[in-house]
Design an enzyme around this catalytic site. Structure first.
Site, PDB file in Angstrom:
ATOM      1  N   PRO A   2      58.582   2.433 -10.877  1.00 41.69           N
ATOM      2  CA  PRO A   2      58.434   0.973 -10.914  1.00 41.69           C
ATOM      3  C   PRO A   2      59.084   0.409 -12.168  1.00 41.69           C
ATOM      4  O   PRO A   2      59.134   1.063 -13.206  1.00 41.69           O
ATOM      5  CB  PRO A   2      56.924   0.761 -10.928  1.00 41.69           C
ATOM      6  CG  PRO A   2      56.363   2.045 -11.450  1.00 41.69           C
ATOM      7  CD  PRO A   2      57.284   3.119 -10.957  1.00 41.69           C
ATOM      8  N   GLU A   3      59.605  -0.802 -12.053  1.00 37.11           N
ATOM      9  CA  GLU A   3      60.225  -1.459 -13.189  1.00 37.11           C
ATOM     10  C   GLU A   3      59.312  -2.577 -13.669  1.00 37.11           C
ATOM     11  O   GLU A   3      58.212  -2.760 -13.158  1.00 37.11           O
ATOM     12  CB  GLU A   3      61.618  -1.950 -12.805  1.00 37.11           C
ATOM     13  CG  GLU A   3      62.536  -0.800 -12.393  1.00 37.11           C
ATOM     14  CD  GLU A   3      63.971  -1.217 -12.129  1.00 37.11           C
ATOM     15  OE1 GLU A   3      64.434  -2.205 -12.736  1.00 37.11           O
ATOM     16  OE2 GLU A   3      64.643  -0.568 -11.304  1.00 37.11           O
TER      17      GLU A   3
END
Length: 286
Positions: A2-3
């Site tokens: 995830p960013e």
């Protein structure tokens, strides 16, 4: 992984559902989920019992839960498939449930850490004077942080002598930018991923930074990006920003700016997506 937008979506959910609640009991169901905690599962559970969770915080892709009664925080490593879910206490256990946190109130919900691939986990750490878990004190501020120093970032880019996408993913320069949003920002900036940072002008680096912020804010508005059903936010809802991506994952599809087929190239064990016309590669010095 995830960013920043995905992690921020989770942080906001945890702020709503977990902040201010006191831990009654912790159940560690898989030892790998606490492998970054030196004392192991029993110690992790014992030290959290009776602690009150403060307002969740984030820097870049890193998320932590400060403890109100001490100088420590629970750092969440989401890894490739980690999920922090708030579920009713009587909801069936998820197949890959690794840690359960129950609270001493009557709200009827508990915090669950679910992780199919067991790359992620939770761990307890001492805080720095700035309130960061000490193990991530080296992580730079992210572009959505109001204290992010644009001037210092530009100077660091020029001094780094690397290529622009490597610089975007360097967490010691700027945190929170991953492969997907780097490709999106570079497409918007009309910059090739191998463009050297040494010749980026101040206006050009400011433009790139603006596009990084724009694409992240757009992702936040719709709950993050999800190419994998393993990513869900704290309430179990997937993000939908992938439907709006201009570069990432669009190999052979027409560029939304000029119509040229988009290309994909292997890059550092990942992929880079770009338009060969809008994002021309840098000239090779003879």
């Amino acid at each position: 992984m995830p960013e920043l937008p995905e992690v921020e979506v989770v942080r906001r959910g945890l702020e709503r559902w977990v902040a201010g609640r006191t831990v009654e009991a912790v159940e560690v169901l898989h030892p790998r989920a606490v492998r970054r905690h030196p004392g192991g599962g029993a110690d992790f559970a014992a030290r959290l019992r009776g602690e009150t969770i403060g307002v969740p915080r984030r820097r870049g892709k890193y998320l932590w839960l400060p403890l109100e009664t001490g100088q420590q925080s629970v750092l969440g490593h989401l890894g490739m498939s980690g999920q922090l879910l708030v579920q009713p206490q009587d909801a069936p256990d998820e197949k890959h449930l690794r840690i359960r946190v129950r609270f001493d109130d009557d709200r009827g919900t508990e915090l669950r850490f679910v992780d199919q691939r067991t790359f992620g986990g939770l761990s307890l750490h001492e805080n720095t004077p700035d309130g960061l878990p000490d193990v991530i004190a080296h992580i730079a501020r992210d572009p959505l942080d109001p204290l992010f120093d644009e001037g210092a970032y530009h100077l660091a880019l020029r001094a780094k002598r690397t290529t622009v996408k490597r610089a975007l993913l360097d967490q010691s320069l700027i945190s929170g930018v991953g492969n997907i949003y780097a490709d999106e920002a570079l497409w918007r900036s009309k910059l090739h991923y191998e463009r050297p940072t040494g010749n980026l002008t101040r206006p050009r680096s400011a433009e790139l930074l603006g596009h990084v912020r724009d694409v992240m804010n757009a992702a936040l508005a719709v709950g993050g990006t999800s190419f994998d059903s393993l990513y869900v936010n704290v309430n179990g809802e997937s993000g939908y920003f992938d439907r709006s991506l201009d570069a990432y994952g669009r190999e052979d599809e027409p560029c939304r700016r000029c119509g040229t087929p988009m290309r994909r190239r292997p890059w550092m064990n990942r992929s880079s997506y770009f338009c060969p016309r809008c994002q021309r590669p840098p000239r090779v010095s003879s």
